[in-house]
Design a protein around this motif. Structure first.
Motif, PDB file in Angstrom:
ATOM      1  N   ARG A  18      51.323  12.574  38.346  1.00 58.12           N
ATOM      2  CA  ARG A  18      50.536  13.287  37.193  1.00 58.12           C
ATOM      3  C   ARG A  18      50.252  14.517  37.359  1.00 58.12           C
ATOM      4  O   ARG A  18      49.547  14.925  38.508  1.00 58.12           O
ATOM      5  CB  ARG A  18      49.338  12.263  36.947  1.00 58.12           C
ATOM      6  N   ILE A  19      51.048  15.573  36.566  1.00 60.26           N
ATOM      7  CA  ILE A  19      50.818  16.973  37.046  1.00 60.26           C
ATOM      8  C   ILE A  19      50.209  17.624  35.682  1.00 60.26           C
ATOM      9  O   ILE A  19      50.536  17.340  34.614  1.00 60.26           O
ATOM     10  CB  ILE A  19      52.053  17.754  37.350  1.00 60.26           C
ATOM     11  N   ASP A  20      49.593  18.666  36.161  1.00 61.70           N
ATOM     12  CA  ASP A  20      49.284  19.567  35.023  1.00 61.70           C
ATOM     13  C   ASP A  20      50.093  20.949  35.076  1.00 61.70           C
ATOM     14  O   ASP A  20      49.915  21.975  35.885  1.00 61.70           O
ATOM     15  CB  ASP A  20      47.690  20.329  35.354  1.00 61.70           C
ATOM     16  N   PHE A  21      51.032  21.061  34.052  1.00 64.93           N
ATOM     17  CA  PHE A  21      51.954  21.920  34.206  1.00 64.93           C
ATOM     18  C   PHE A  21      51.532  23.401  34.303  1.00 64.93           C
ATOM     19  O   PHE A  21      51.888  24.262  34.976  1.00 64.93           O
ATOM     20  CB  PHE A  21      53.021  21.915  33.262  1.00 64.93           C
ATOM     21  N   ASP A  22      50.605  23.685  33.246  1.00 67.57           N
ATOM     22  CA  ASP A  22      50.024  24.837  33.021  1.00 67.57           C
ATOM     23  C   ASP A  22      49.158  25.292  34.165  1.00 67.57           C
ATOM     24  O   ASP A  22      49.328  26.722  34.591  1.00 67.57           O
ATOM     25  CB  ASP A  22      49.084  25.177  31.874  1.00 67.57           C
ATOM     26  N   ALA A  23      48.558  24.393  35.064  1.00 72.17           N
ATOM     27  CA  ALA A  23      47.647  24.720  36.391  1.00 72.17           C
ATOM     28  C   ALA A  23      48.688  25.351  37.489  1.00 72.17           C
ATOM     29  O   ALA A  23      48.485  26.042  38.121  1.00 72.17           O
ATOM     30  CB  ALA A  23      46.701  23.645  36.522  1.00 72.17           C
ATOM     31  N   LEU A  24      49.724  24.574  37.496  1.00 75.53           N
ATOM     32  CA  LEU A  24      50.650  24.691  38.540  1.00 75.53           C
ATOM     33  C   LEU A  24      51.516  26.082  38.246  1.00 75.53           C
ATOM     34  O   LEU A  24      51.912  26.486  39.186  1.00 75.53           O
ATOM     35  CB  LEU A  24      51.833  23.623  38.678  1.00 75.53           C
ATOM     36  N   ASP A  25      51.642  26.511  37.033  1.00 78.16           N
ATOM     37  CA  ASP A  25      52.346  27.528  36.707  1.00 78.16           C
ATOM     38  C   ASP A  25      51.610  28.793  36.686  1.00 78.16           C
ATOM     39  O   ASP A  25      50.894  29.410  35.868  1.00 78.16           O
ATOM     40  CB  ASP A  25      53.044  27.526  35.289  1.00 78.16           C
ATOM     41  N   VAL A  26      51.133  29.216  38.164  1.00 81.29           N
ATOM     42  CA  VAL A  26      50.176  29.932  38.236  1.00 81.29           C
ATOM     43  C   VAL A  26      50.587  31.479  37.763  1.00 81.29           C
ATOM     44  O   VAL A  26      49.555  32.263  37.169  1.00 81.29           O
ATOM     45  CB  VAL A  26      50.206  30.225  39.792  1.00 81.29           C
ATOM     46  N   ASP A  27      51.870  32.004  37.884  1.00 76.11           N
ATOM     47  CA  ASP A  27      52.269  33.338  37.421  1.00 76.11           C
ATOM     48  C   ASP A  27      52.345  33.022  35.527  1.00 76.11           C
ATOM     49  O   ASP A  27      52.788  34.172  35.059  1.00 76.11           O
ATOM     50  CB  ASP A  27      53.426  33.735  37.992  1.00 76.11           C
TER      51      ASP A  27
END
Length: 134
Positions: free
Chosen positions: A83-92
């Motif tokens: 389970r991932i949070d795409f927006d949180a991982l996409d830091v830039d």
């Protein structure tokens, strides 16, 4: 001096063990061969009889050798935290998760190379369709 009488099978096994390993030759197609890495523990194995075959390739062998069949199997279930949070991982905020950004999620970091089928060094949201996105 008397030598113990060993059965022929023992003598054959001793000769095989003492013989040098055959030299490996480079594949004709330029592929690199390497021993399989040791799987980290714990590993949950799935029987090959379960799951759906998604792809199959038959590799012809040399004359006198068996044909090898390689199959991709869609697992029946997945163990792990996917389970991932795409927006949180996409830091830039560029719309992709880079290899560096993926390090924040150990499961994604471990699977990054397999998911990055285009070998671009980044993952789009579509490439993570099998993962549960927050």
């Amino acid at each position: 001096m008397l030598r113990p009488c060993l059965p022929p099978v023992v003598l054959l096994l001793a000769a095989i063990a003492a013989a040098p390993a055959p030299a490996q030759t480079a594949p004709r197609d330029g592929a690199v061969t390497a021993p399989l890495p040791v799987a980290p523990a714990p590993v949950r194995a799935q029987p090959l009889a379960s799951g759906a075959v998604t792809h199959q390739v038959r590799l012809p062998g040399e004359p006198g050798q068996a044909t090898v069949i390689v199959r991709s199997i869609q697992p029946d279930s997945v163990a792990g935290n996917y389970r991932i949070d795409f927006d949180a991982l996409d830091v830039d905020g560029d719309g992709f998760i880079s290899r560096e950004e993926a390090q924040a999620n150990p499961a994604l970091a471990d699977e990054f190379t397999a998911l990055d089928s285009a070998r671009r060094g980044k993952l789009a949201r579509e490439q993570l369709a099998g993962w549960l996105l927050d």
